[in-house]
Design an enzyme around this catalytic site. Structure first.
Site, PDB file in Angstrom:
ATOM      1  N   GLY A 216       0.835  -1.189   0.000  1.00 15.58           N
ATOM      2  CA  GLY A 216       0.000   0.000   0.000  1.00 15.58           C
ATOM      3  C   GLY A 216       0.875   1.246   0.000  1.00 15.58           C
ATOM      4  N   GLU A 217       0.246   2.407   0.139  1.00 18.71           N
ATOM      5  CA  GLU A 217       1.011   3.647   0.206  1.00 18.71           C
ATOM      6  C   GLU A 217       0.831   4.288   1.575  1.00 18.71           C
ATOM      7  OE1 GLU A 217      -0.166   6.431  -2.777  1.00 18.71           O
ATOM      8  OE2 GLU A 217      -2.206   6.655  -2.030  1.00 18.71           O
TER       9      GLU A 217
END
Length: 363
Positions: A216-217
């Protein structure tokens, strides 16, 4: 016997997905208000259109199935067609598979859940990890939408720099594990996420109320290689860190990926594809917070397998893809739709299989 997996009637990315029994559902995102269903017992019938969603079109909503219903929370988009700017929605909806109908839940989300991951516990509660901060993101989108980049280039650039050139903590993404009980229409806070909260992580249900969140970020443009487990025991939640994703064979470091496909084949977890900005982590290490400025977004093709606590790069997708849907089936992981290297939404459906030695794909 080789099965033919029917492609979707239209491309999809940033949509919703869930499995209810032997029916898989995908929709919204780039399909607008459409929802499609595939009966795994009748592949020849292909994807069938179901009742259209009646809420505002939404991208990146948190979706999950519990019982015989599909639940959709948040996401982002314009609340009305003539709205000045998109917003993060705080609404919640349920789709009843048998009745083929949508209903809006009498609740609002306690946090911005665009980009969040939704999970279903064995007792019917819905869990949510991650998600954008609604207040900050709504204001940023409004500021951008009401500033003419051509007429006021300096002002526009200042807005972008002011928002993007910040550490992860600035964005105040949802750092709580939230639960929603459809039976009582009530929310609970199950405690703090001890890791940096993130958006667009891949999620794998490990069974026994354990869930794996992969990558994810952690801020716009910056991905993470962190892999973590959420283990639920009633009201008690235990977070733990798992082995991080290894660097690809052709790279010095693992940038991490957002919007990857993931699932299980037996006891082995597979992670495939996703998107990143190569060079972003190196810029962060140099103290440059607008890490993806000037970098090229890259759609990854690597496929990794986690077995007995060890990651291995086992092959690659036919092409780099991200932001689609993935489903764990008995004989593999079904990859549905996604975004390709041109940014286009794709209708492709293929089964990814791994026998411990060979990675293969069936269209």
């Amino acid at each position: 016997m080789t099965q033919d997996w029917p492609d979707l009637p239209t491309g999809i990315k940033n949509g919703i997905s869930a499995r209810i029994g032997n029916t898989i559902l995908v929709g919204l995102g780039t399909t607008g208000q459409s929802l499609y269903a595939l009966d795994l017992d009748d592949l020849a019938a292909g994807w069938r259109a179901r009742a259209d969603f009646f809420g505002a079109p939404t991208n990146g909503a948190a979706s999950v199935a519990s019982g015989r219903k599909l639940y959709v929370f948040g996401g982002n988009g314009k609340a009305t067609p003539d709205a000045l700017a998109p917003v993060i929605h705080d609404t919640a909806y349920a789709y009843d598979l048998e009745a083929d109908s949508w209903s809006q839940l009498d609740t609002t989300t306690p946090a911005g859940l665009s980009g969040a991951r939704a999970m279903a516990s064995s007792d019917g509660r819905l869990l949510f990890a991650g998600g954008y901060n609604k207040t900050l993101f709504d204001q940023y989108l409004l500021d951008l939408s009401t500033t003419d980049a051509r007429a006021e280039p300096h002002k526009y650039a200042t807005l972008v720099q002011g928002y993007m050139n910040q550490p992860p903590e600035f964005y105040q993404w949802n750092d709580r594990l939230l639960s929603f009980d459809p039976a009582t229409n009530s929310w609970r806070d199950l405690g703090e996420n001890p890791f940096l909260p993130n958006c667009d992580a891949a999620c794998v249900d490990l069974g026994d109320d354990c869930f794996l969140l992969l990558g994810g970020e952690v801020k716009p443009g910056l991905r993470t290689d962190v892999v973590k487990t959420i283990a639920l025991d009633g009201a008690t939640v235990r977070w733990s860190e798992d082995p991080r994703l290894p660097a690809p064979a052709n790279a010095r470091m693992q940038e991490g990926v957002a919007g990857a496909y993931a699932g299980r084949i037996g006891d082995t977890v597979l992670l495939a594809g996703g998107a990143s900005f190569p060079g972003a982590r190196e810029k962060i290490e140099a103290g440059i917070w607008f890490a993806h400025e000037g970098l090229t977004k890259t759609w990854r093709g690597e496929v990794y397998a986690l077995s007995a606590g060890q990651w291995a790069e086992i092959g690659a997708l036919p092409e780099g893809m991200s932001y689609g849907a993935s489903f764990t089936l008995e004989d593999g992981i079904l990859l549905v739709g996604g975004e390709d290297g041109t940014g286009s939404a794709r209708p492709d459906v293929r089964l990814m299989q791994w026998d411990g030695t060979t990675l293969s794909f069936a269209d």
